[in-house]
Design a protein around this motif. Sequence first.
Motif, PDB file in Angstrom:
ATOM      1  N   HIS A   1      34.163 -51.417 -73.512  1.00  0.00           N
ATOM      2  CA  HIS A   1      34.627 -50.845 -74.784  1.00  0.00           C
ATOM      3  C   HIS A   1      36.032 -50.258 -74.675  1.00  0.00           C
ATOM      4  O   HIS A   1      36.370 -49.307 -75.386  1.00  0.00           O
ATOM      5  CB  HIS A   1      33.644 -49.779 -75.291  1.00  0.00           C
ATOM      6  CG  HIS A   1      32.241 -50.274 -75.408  1.00  0.00           C
ATOM      7  ND1 HIS A   1      31.849 -51.199 -76.354  1.00  0.00           N
ATOM      8  CD2 HIS A   1      31.123 -50.006 -74.667  1.00  0.00           C
ATOM      9  CE1 HIS A   1      30.554 -51.465 -76.219  1.00  0.00           C
ATOM     10  NE2 HIS A   1      30.091 -50.765 -75.192  1.00  0.00           N
ATOM     11  N   ALA A   2      36.827 -50.821 -73.774  1.00  0.00           N
ATOM     12  CA  ALA A   2      38.228 -50.438 -73.650  1.00  0.00           C
ATOM     13  C   ALA A   2      39.098 -51.489 -74.336  1.00  0.00           C
ATOM     14  O   ALA A   2      38.592 -52.474 -74.882  1.00  0.00           O
ATOM     15  CB  ALA A   2      38.614 -50.294 -72.177  1.00  0.00           C
ATOM     16  N   SER A   3      40.402 -51.286 -74.317  1.00  0.00           N
ATOM     17  CA  SER A   3      41.307 -52.204 -74.994  1.00  0.00           C
ATOM     18  C   SER A   3      41.620 -53.411 -74.119  1.00  0.00           C
ATOM     19  O   SER A   3      42.292 -53.285 -73.088  1.00  0.00           O
ATOM     20  CB  SER A   3      42.610 -51.483 -75.361  1.00  0.00           C
ATOM     21  OG  SER A   3      43.575 -52.404 -75.820  1.00  0.00           O
ATOM     22  N   GLY A   4      41.141 -54.577 -74.528  1.00  0.00           N
ATOM     23  CA  GLY A   4      41.482 -55.795 -73.805  1.00  0.00           C
ATOM     24  C   GLY A   4      42.953 -56.114 -73.887  1.00  0.00           C
ATOM     25  O   GLY A   4      43.538 -56.682 -72.955  1.00  0.00           O
ATOM     26  N   VAL A   5      43.589 -55.737 -74.998  1.00  0.00           N
ATOM     27  CA  VAL A   5      45.027 -55.974 -75.166  1.00  0.00           C
ATOM     28  C   VAL A   5      45.814 -55.264 -74.077  1.00  0.00           C
ATOM     29  O   VAL A   5      46.674 -55.850 -73.407  1.00  0.00           O
ATOM     30  CB  VAL A   5      45.486 -55.509 -76.558  1.00  0.00           C
ATOM     31  CG1 VAL A   5      47.007 -55.527 -76.661  1.00  0.00           C
ATOM     32  CG2 VAL A   5      44.876 -56.393 -77.645  1.00  0.00           C
ATOM     33  N   LEU A   6      45.537 -53.973 -73.884  1.00  0.00           N
ATOM     34  CA  LEU A   6      46.277 -53.204 -72.875  1.00  0.00           C
ATOM     35  C   LEU A   6      45.986 -53.708 -71.469  1.00  0.00           C
ATOM     36  O   LEU A   6      46.883 -53.733 -70.613  1.00  0.00           O
ATOM     37  CB  LEU A   6      45.921 -51.720 -72.986  1.00  0.00           C
ATOM     38  CG  LEU A   6      46.478 -50.990 -74.204  1.00  0.00           C
ATOM     39  CD1 LEU A   6      46.027 -49.541 -74.222  1.00  0.00           C
ATOM     40  CD2 LEU A   6      47.998 -51.068 -74.233  1.00  0.00           C
ATOM     41  N   ALA A   7      44.752 -54.118 -71.208  1.00  0.00           N
ATOM     42  CA  ALA A   7      44.411 -54.646 -69.886  1.00  0.00           C
ATOM     43  C   ALA A   7      45.231 -55.896 -69.585  1.00  0.00           C
ATOM     44  O   ALA A   7      45.777 -56.055 -68.485  1.00  0.00           O
ATOM     45  CB  ALA A   7      42.916 -54.947 -69.803  1.00  0.00           C
TER      46      ALA A   7
ATOM     47  N   GLY B   1      41.113 -46.501 -70.998  1.00  0.00           N
ATOM     48  CA  GLY B   1      40.243 -47.492 -70.371  1.00  0.00           C
ATOM     49  C   GLY B   1      40.924 -48.831 -70.194  1.00  0.00           C
ATOM     50  O   GLY B   1      40.780 -49.481 -69.152  1.00  0.00           O
ATOM     51  N   GLY B   2      41.672 -49.282 -71.222  1.00  0.00           N
ATOM     52  CA  GLY B   2      42.380 -50.560 -71.114  1.00  0.00           C
ATOM     53  C   GLY B   2      43.406 -50.555 -70.001  1.00  0.00           C
ATOM     54  O   GLY B   2      43.486 -51.502 -69.203  1.00  0.00           O
TER      55      GLY B   2
ATOM     56  N   ALA C   1      38.273 -59.771 -71.284  1.00  0.00           N
ATOM     57  CA  ALA C   1      36.813 -59.667 -71.332  1.00  0.00           C
ATOM     58  C   ALA C   1      36.307 -58.467 -70.544  1.00  0.00           C
ATOM     59  O   ALA C   1      35.371 -57.775 -70.980  1.00  0.00           O
ATOM     60  CB  ALA C   1      36.189 -60.955 -70.807  1.00  0.00           C
ATOM     61  N   ALA C   2      36.912 -58.194 -69.392  1.00  0.00           N
ATOM     62  CA  ALA C   2      36.463 -57.066 -68.568  1.00  0.00           C
ATOM     63  C   ALA C   2      36.679 -55.750 -69.299  1.00  0.00           C
ATOM     64  O   ALA C   2      35.817 -54.856 -69.271  1.00  0.00           O
ATOM     65  CB  ALA C   2      37.212 -57.064 -67.235  1.00  0.00           C
ATOM     66  N   ALA C   3      37.819 -55.607 -69.963  1.00  0.00           N
ATOM     67  CA  ALA C   3      38.092 -54.363 -70.691  1.00  0.00           C
ATOM     68  C   ALA C   3      37.171 -54.223 -71.898  1.00  0.00           C
ATOM     69  O   ALA C   3      36.615 -53.147 -72.153  1.00  0.00           O
ATOM     70  CB  ALA C   3      39.552 -54.330 -71.124  1.00  0.00           C
ATOM     71  N   GLU C   4      36.997 -55.301 -72.656  1.00  0.00           N
ATOM     72  CA  GLU C   4      36.144 -55.232 -73.839  1.00  0.00           C
ATOM     73  C   GLU C   4      34.687 -54.958 -73.444  1.00  0.00           C
ATOM     74  O   GLU C   4      33.941 -54.352 -74.222  1.00  0.00           O
ATOM     75  CB  GLU C   4      36.236 -56.540 -74.623  1.00  0.00           C
ATOM     76  CG  GLU C   4      37.590 -56.776 -75.282  1.00  0.00           C
ATOM     77  CD  GLU C   4      37.879 -55.798 -76.393  1.00  0.00           C
ATOM     78  OE1 GLU C   4      36.946 -55.451 -77.139  1.00  0.00           O
ATOM     79  OE2 GLU C   4      39.064 -55.368 -76.526  1.00  0.00           O
ATOM     80  N   ARG C   5      34.305 -55.392 -72.254  1.00  0.00           N
ATOM     81  CA  ARG C   5      32.919 -55.176 -71.805  1.00  0.00           C
ATOM     82  C   ARG C   5      32.610 -53.682 -71.679  1.00  0.00           C
ATOM     83  O   ARG C   5      31.464 -53.256 -71.885  1.00  0.00           O
ATOM     84  CB  ARG C   5      32.703 -55.884 -70.463  1.00  0.00           C
ATOM     85  CG  ARG C   5      31.270 -55.897 -69.984  1.00  0.00           C
ATOM     86  CD  ARG C   5      30.418 -56.752 -70.901  1.00  0.00           C
ATOM     87  NE  ARG C   5      29.033 -56.808 -70.463  1.00  0.00           N
ATOM     88  CZ  ARG C   5      28.539 -57.772 -69.694  1.00  0.00           C
ATOM     89  NH1 ARG C   5      29.337 -58.769 -69.294  1.00  0.00           N
ATOM     90  NH2 ARG C   5      27.279 -57.773 -69.346  1.00  0.00           N
TER      91      ARG C   5
END
Length: 533
Positions: A231-237, A187-188, A225-229
């Motif tokens: 439930h994906a990895s914001g770090v990887l995004a 997801g990220g 923020a978009a990735a965490e929204r």
Amino acid sequence: MDALPLVALVAASAATAGLARRTPVPAPLLLVALGLIGSYVPGVPTYTLDAHIVLPLLLPPLLYTAAVDSSYLDLRANIRPVALLSVGYVLFATVAVGWLAYRLVPDLPLTAALVLGAVIAPPDAVTAAAIARRVGLPTRVTTILQGESLVNDATAITAYKVALAAAVGEGMSWAGGIGEFLLASVGGVGVGLVLMVPLHWLRTHLKEPLLQNTLSLLIPFVAYAAAERVHASGVLAVVVVALYLGHRSWQVDFATRLQEAAVWKMVAFILESAVFALIGLQLPFVLKGLGRYAVADALWYAVAVFLAVVVVRFIWVYPATYVPRLLSKRIREREPETNWTSPLIVGWAGMRGVVSLAIAFSIPLVASDGEAFPARNLVLFLTFTTVIGTLLVQGLTLPVMVKVLKLPGRDRQAETLAEAQAQSTASTAAEARLEELLADQRNCLPQPLTDRLRTVLERRRNAVWERLGAANPVTGESADDTYRRLAGEMIEAEREVFVRLRDERSIDDEMMRTLLRRLDLEEAAAYREESDD
């Protein structure tokens, strides 16, 4: 809200980081030491790390500036060792260190021990980049360490969430844990892939540099923020978006690139300095929370966990370096030969940092059944001591180790030669294009201006070659250095005249600023950018 403590933190940490540039001690280590000392100075405010601030507000810009300056091509060429460290090692360290802590500390539940393992598993991106730049590691080792530190936070945060769910009684099966990991990682990366093209399109179509740089400052927060929204990895995004934008930064106009480089250099300097000072400042809070654990026992656990973290990394790094080469002929053909020294450096360079502390501080006080989280204060203490131990012990000895091992650093002569050859090729193409343009009557210019274009082009062609030439026997300068020094003296003489004319009211302030900006651009063109030490 009193802003003075925050201003004092930024000012003191920035001053210390500036002082570190004049010493052989890397800035992160000096800042941590300052924080440790300052935490017991009367009158120094209490600074407590808040995961709700560090993870969404400090981590994205730090990751972004590290990733955008990384080489996508180098990372792709080293994807196997980077993946083995950023994913394989973090999961291995989570289980291995967690199990050792479980066996070592009486009454520590295995689930809480695995939470500790996940928290202290990932080496820190900021620390790795800062130390690697300072000690002059070989290019491939630096790429591997930076690539590892860009991705491993995502693995560690996901492993932490799985272990935490088990520890607080929410339950988490193996299938659920694997699903959580896949959602975070895939997801990220997916969010990053979706965002990177439209964000780049915006960067290339906004014509105002101020708007482009405002967008640049927002990008890491938007991606995270978009990735965490979902439930994906914001770090990887953030990392995916930053690598793409950094790889295509040449498509952005020069004014934006110049402003963006200056802005992000300042942001990174302030955040990095404050983050390392904050690490040291956590000592009183961590000690105060030890509770029922005797300090002597806690220190013994801290030494054991620190040693486990160091040993477990070597247990992973050496097999991960050599076993794939033994098993695969393709790897032996594609990747350069390595000796025992490079894995030794990679193993010893596993410094932990603020992300580990931020994750530890996010551990809830109370589990879902209303009971206190088991050994939360001890986990905080062991995380803190591991971070401090790796920063001070490994960080201080890494430069010595590199020097003793006599690792081949960057070949400055070869790099300058490659730069000169590239500039010569580009200048030849520019010269051909100039002649083609001048042949068109619509581009007719007076001879002095035509000569000036050719002179500037020739100057760029020769500047790098001159750095390879002999130095001036009197001053020790190359011809390029002397040229830039004389150009600077001439520009300074003009600058003094403009200021004097302003003071005499011959010109107004607005005209003076216009003339000075023109000189600033001339000076920027005369002086090549110095590399960061």
